[in-house]
Structures are given as C-alpha cells and as structure tokens.
Write an enzyme that holds these catalytic residues in place. Structure first.
Site, PDB file in Angstrom:
ATOM      1  N   HIS A   1      -1.688   6.502   7.957  1.00 19.48           N
ATOM      2  CA  HIS A   1      -0.401   5.758   7.916  1.00 19.48           C
ATOM      3  C   HIS A   1       0.910   6.533   7.860  1.00 19.48           C
ATOM      4  O   HIS A   1       0.804   7.375   6.943  1.00 19.48           O
ATOM      5  CB  HIS A   1      -0.587   4.353   6.965  1.00 19.48           C
ATOM      6  CG  HIS A   1       0.314   3.229   7.371  1.00 19.48           C
ATOM      7  ND1 HIS A   1       1.481   3.109   6.634  1.00 19.48           N
ATOM      8  CD2 HIS A   1       0.126   2.235   8.214  1.00 19.48           C
ATOM      9  CE1 HIS A   1       2.231   2.108   7.208  1.00 19.48           C
ATOM     10  NE2 HIS A   1       1.135   1.607   7.983  1.00 19.48           N
TER      11      HIS A   1
ATOM     12  N   ALA B   1       0.778  -1.164  -0.081  1.00 20.29           N
ATOM     13  CA  ALA B   1       0.042   0.108   0.111  1.00 20.29           C
ATOM     14  C   ALA B   1       0.819   1.265  -0.097  1.00 20.29           C
ATOM     15  O   ALA B   1       0.615   2.360  -0.581  1.00 20.29           O
ATOM     16  CB  ALA B   1      -0.941  -0.110   1.270  1.00 20.29           C
TER      17      ALA B   1
HETATM   18  C1  LIG Z   1      -1.089  -1.705   6.771  1.00 19.24           C
HETATM   19  C2  LIG Z   1      -1.367  -0.490   6.266  1.00 19.24           C
HETATM   20  C3  LIG Z   1      -0.564   0.279   5.307  1.00 19.24           C
HETATM   21  C4  LIG Z   1       0.750  -0.161   4.879  1.00 19.24           C
HETATM   22  O1  LIG Z   1       0.556  -1.475   4.001  1.00 19.24           O
HETATM   23  P1  LIG Z   1       1.965  -1.650   3.463  1.00 19.24           P
HETATM   24  O2  LIG Z   1       1.253  -2.807   2.336  1.00 19.24           O
HETATM   25  O3  LIG Z   1       2.841  -2.635   4.137  1.00 19.24           O
HETATM   26  O4  LIG Z   1       2.865  -0.637   2.642  1.00 19.24           O
HETATM   27  C5  LIG Z   1      -0.946   1.587   4.689  1.00 19.24           C
HETATM   28  N1  LIG Z   1      -2.086   2.025   5.453  1.00 19.24           N
HETATM   29  C6  LIG Z   1      -3.068   1.474   6.215  1.00 19.24           C
HETATM   30  C7  LIG Z   1      -4.084   2.014   6.505  1.00 19.24           C
HETATM   31  C8  LIG Z   1      -2.459   0.249   6.702  1.00 19.24           C
HETATM   32  O5  LIG Z   1      -3.368  -0.156   7.670  1.00 19.24           O
END
Ligand SMILES: *Cc1c(COP(=O)(O)O)cnc(C)c1O
Ligand SMILES: CC(=O)N[C@H]1CO[C@H](CO)[C@@H](O)[C@@H]1O
Length: 461
Positions: free
Chosen positions: A178, A134
């Site tokens: 995040h 993400a």
């Molecule tokens: C877990 C999470 C992320 C990060 O996810 P990755 O795939 O490890 O980069 C980003 N935003 C939110 C809301 C999350 O819960």
C-alpha cells in the site's frame, strides 16, 4: 436524528453523487451564525447540503476500494464514546478506556488465533493497541524497528554516529504494498526498498533475501520489512511463511499489514494464509474495514511493545502518575497524544454480533465474490485477472487497456454502481470489491448486469 440514518441507508439514489467541486459553499452562509440555529434547520440541511454530495459507501452497489465497516452496535458505541468524551492517553486519564482496550485486543487476538506472545493475557511482554489507521501502525512499527536496530548497531559499532547509522538503514516491502508503506519510509526518514513480487503478485522470501544480501554487501543496514496479507490492488498474500524466516535470520523486524484481509482470519479456514505469523514482531488489521466496527479502529499487536514505547518516550511531569508501569500508557504506543474511547465499539460489535455472525459476514462476502467470478467467466468477452481472493474480483475485458478504460468510464458514468481500477505492469483491470453488509445475491447479479450492459455499449461503439 433517526431520519438521518434513513438517508444514509437510502440506496435508491445513484451510488456516486453528481455534484462538481465547489458545490457546497453557495449552499450555506459565508460565516458562522451570531445567534444559534435550531436543530430542525440543521438537520434539514443534512438532506439539502450534505446528502447530495455523499458517495454511498454502504450501498450494495458500491464496489470501489475495499469496504469500510458500518453497524448499529458500532454507531451506538461511538455515540457513547462521544458522550463520555474522555481522552485516554494514560491509564489515569480514564482507566476504563485503557483497560477495556487491553482486554478487547486479547479477545480479538484470540478470535484470530494469534500466537500467545502477542496477547497481554499471556503474561509476557506482548499486547495490543487500537491505532486510528493501518498507515499509523506501519509507521509506529517502523519507528520501533528503527529504535531497536539503532541500539543494536551502537553496541556492535560504537564508533558510528546516529546520523551515519540512520543514513544506512533500509526497509523493505513488496512493489504491491500500500502507498502508506512507502509513506512510512518517508515519514520515518529511512530508505524503503520495493522488492519485485512474483507472477502472482506476492512477495517471496528469496527475492527479499537477495535484496537484503545486496544491501549488506553495500554496507547498508536492513532493519524492517512489511509483509502484506491482502494487497490493495489484487488481494495477494505475501508469503509470510518465507518472509518470516528471512527477516529473523537477518535481524529484520517483520511487520504484517493485513488491513483488509485480516478480518478473514476470524474464520479458521483462512488462517493458512497467515502461516509464519509467529515469526512477525508486529501484526495489524482494520476491523474498520471488514469486521463491522466503524472507522476508526485499526488493531495492532506487538510482541515487545517496549521498542515502540522507548522510541517515543517523553515524560513531562503533567503526564506522570502513580500507577505508571502497571498498565499501558497508550500515549507511548502511538503518534498523537490524544485518543478516543475506541474499544467501546469493538466491545459492542463483538458482543452484539458474536463471533459466529461475524464469521458468517466474512463468508457471505467471499461467496458473493465467487458468484461474480462465475458470472464473469461465463461471458467469453471477459477474463479474470488474478485468482479471486476474499471479497475482491479483479477482471477485465479481453483486449486493450483502452477498451477497459472505456468500460470503467461507462460503468461509473451510468452511476448505478461504482468501481475503481488498478494496474499491474502494463495491464489495466477493474476491481469488483464486495463492500456492503446489506449485499444480497440479487445485488451481485445487478452489478454484473451493469458491467455486462456497459460492455455491450463499449464494444458496439
Ligand atoms: C486500506 C489499506 C491500508 C490503509 O488503511 P488505513 O487504515 O486507511 O491507513 C493499508 N494497507 C492495506 C493493505 C490496505 O488495504
Ligand atoms: C496496452 C494494452 O492494451 N495492454 C494489455 C492489454 O491486455 C492484455 C491482456 O489481455 C495485456 O497483455 C496487454 O499488456
């Protein structure tokens, strides 16, 4: 090999390992063997060297962070992907790798009932891509938004240089977004403004609009906003239905980060939480969190991928091919050049579970969170910190932060279950995330008893 899978599923051990930093080096030789080792020795070292240092993310007693997915269909598909071992950066570099990904993102988009503009099958510009994480999706969307706004401003104000425009760009997110969102701002070389969330920790349209107006008045250029559906601290849902219209009104690209909670949109009863999605430019969630597809599989859709494709386009001769333009060359949609055949595991999971079983998986986890909430509320020593959303319960002992910090330390010290805390404003609280696909009602009861016993110890000390 099968033995290794059994270790992974051995939940009788502590969920948290007891090793200390540097534990591993003395257990293996100082340098690589000159002559090959044999398989038996290598595999027995998994038990001796590795497993003592593994945190058991798939144990029903693991409640930290958010879940990370794990299923046999995804494991098998990942092994096949390893065996095929193609690098699908262009269509011709391995046509099946690209074509399956295009179709799988359409399947998945339909499962979430995404607006058709996001789907390649709609015949428009839209389409999906599998990013590694993400975090990458947030950065890629930011770079697309940056390119789009740069082009617009250069048309409107040709006298401005690129440097001047970039220095004026402002992106927005909730203070609850995040950490990867703040990082996208740093990596993208633009200012990321954190906007105050409401008392339920949601970003509201009005607060966003106020911030945008202030920045416009100061001569700055608002260009990108991240709406989080399911924040990491409390699983709060930003009000996309309010943020969308504001973003559209001020020509600000709306990106949706639904990393964890997005999987729940495969269940129609939760789709009200993504109201306003038709106003977003890009949407992302992680099947590798809550939809049983092993890491890494972060699904991203763009209404107009050309902004991203043009933002990153470099075209050396060795990457050109005759079919350019008739299918996506995913190298233009992402940061790295190389990419694994990740669509295989999505295909396997969707086929071997079917949508119904995936929905049941989500609904079960949400039910377990409600069960835990009930147990917690029945004990007058405890309080629920925020409305329980999805598979996450935020709770605390009524009392000081200190007593809650002691409670967390006690729980993790006992080692039978594992939780992580969070803090909003001045209040420290504990997060009980339902993580394992093996979780049963008894496990939630067990986890509650661990919390309760730890509270007995903390309060009597
Ligand atoms: C877990 C999470 C992320 C990060 O996810 P990755 O795939 O490890 O980069 C980003 N935003 C939110 C809301 C999350 O819960
Ligand atoms: C320092 C401290 O103990 N802070 C919090 C303790 O918990 C209450 C709620 O129960 C908060 O209001 C305090 O801010």
């Amino acid at each position: 090999m099968l033995k290794a899978f059994c270790f992974i599923l051995n939940f009788k051990t502590r969920v948290l390992p007891t090793v200390t930093p540097g534990y591993l080096r003395p257990l293996i030789p100082d340098s690589a063997p000159e002559k090959p080792d044999n398989w038996t020795d290598v595999m027995s070292d998994i038990e001796r060297v590795i497993m003592p240092g593994v945190t058991h993310w798939h144990s029903p007693k693991f409640h930290a962070y958010f879940p990370t997915a794990n299923s046999y269909p995804a494991i098998v598909a990942d092994m096949l992907s390893g065996a095929i071992a193609c690098i699908g950066f262009t269509w011709i570099a391995s046509p099946a790798c690209t074509e399956l990904e295009v179709v799988m993102l359409d399947w998945l988009g339909k499962m979430l009932d995404l607006p058709s503009e996001f789907l390649a099958s709609s015949g428009g510009k839209g389409g999906g891509v599998i990013q590694g994480t993400a975090s990458e999706a947030t950065l890629v969307a930011l770079l697309g938004a940056k390119a789009k706004t740069m082009q617009r401003i250069k048309m409107e104000q040709p006298e401005l240089s690129d440097d001047v425009i970039v220095s004026k760009l402002v992106a927005y997110c909730s203070e609850q977004a995040h950490s990867s969102v703040e990082r996208a701002g740093l990596l993208g070389g633009v200012h990321m403004r954190k906007v105050k969330a409401d008392s339920s920790h949601k970003l509201r349209g009005e607060a966003l609009e106020d911030a945008i107006k202030k920045d416009l008045a100061a001569g700055l250029i608002p260009f990108y906003v991240v709406a989080t559906l399911g924040t990491t601290s409390t699983c709060a849902f930003d009000r996309l239905d309010e943020i969308g219209p504001v973003g559209n009104r001020y020509k600000v690209w709306v990106h949706v980060d639904a990393a964890y909670a997005g999987s729940a949109f495969i269940c129609p009863e939760y789709r009200y939480l993504m109201k306003g999605i038709e106003l977003a430019e890009s949407f992302n969630f992680n099947p590798h969190k809550w939809m049983l597809v092993n890491f890494d599989c972060s699904a991203m859709w763009l209404k107009d991928p050309n902004w991203v494709v043009d933002a990153f386009n470099v075209d050396p001769l060795y990457l050109k091919h005759d079919q350019q333009g008739s299918a996506p060359d995913y190298r233009h949609w992402q940061i790295p050049l190389g990419r694994r055949f990740r669509a295989l595991k999505l295909w396997f999971v969707l086929r071997l579970y079917g949508v119904e079983n995936l929905q049941t998986h989500i609904q079960r986890h949400i039910g377990f969170a409600k069960d835990f909430e009930k147990l917690c509320m029945a004990d007058s020593r405890f309080e629920i910190f925020t409305e329980v959303q999805m598979g996450l319960v935020c709770f605390r002992l009524k009392g000081t932060n200190e007593v809650n910090e002691s409670l967390l330390k006690k729980i993790n010290g006992r080692g039978n279950i594992h939780l992580v805390p969070s803090k909003i404003g001045d209040t420290f609280f504990l997060r009980m995330a339902v993580c394992s696909r093996f979780t049963k009602s008894e496990d939630m009861q067990y986890s509650w008893e661990e919390v309760s016993k730890s509270a007995d110890e903390v309060l009597s000390a």
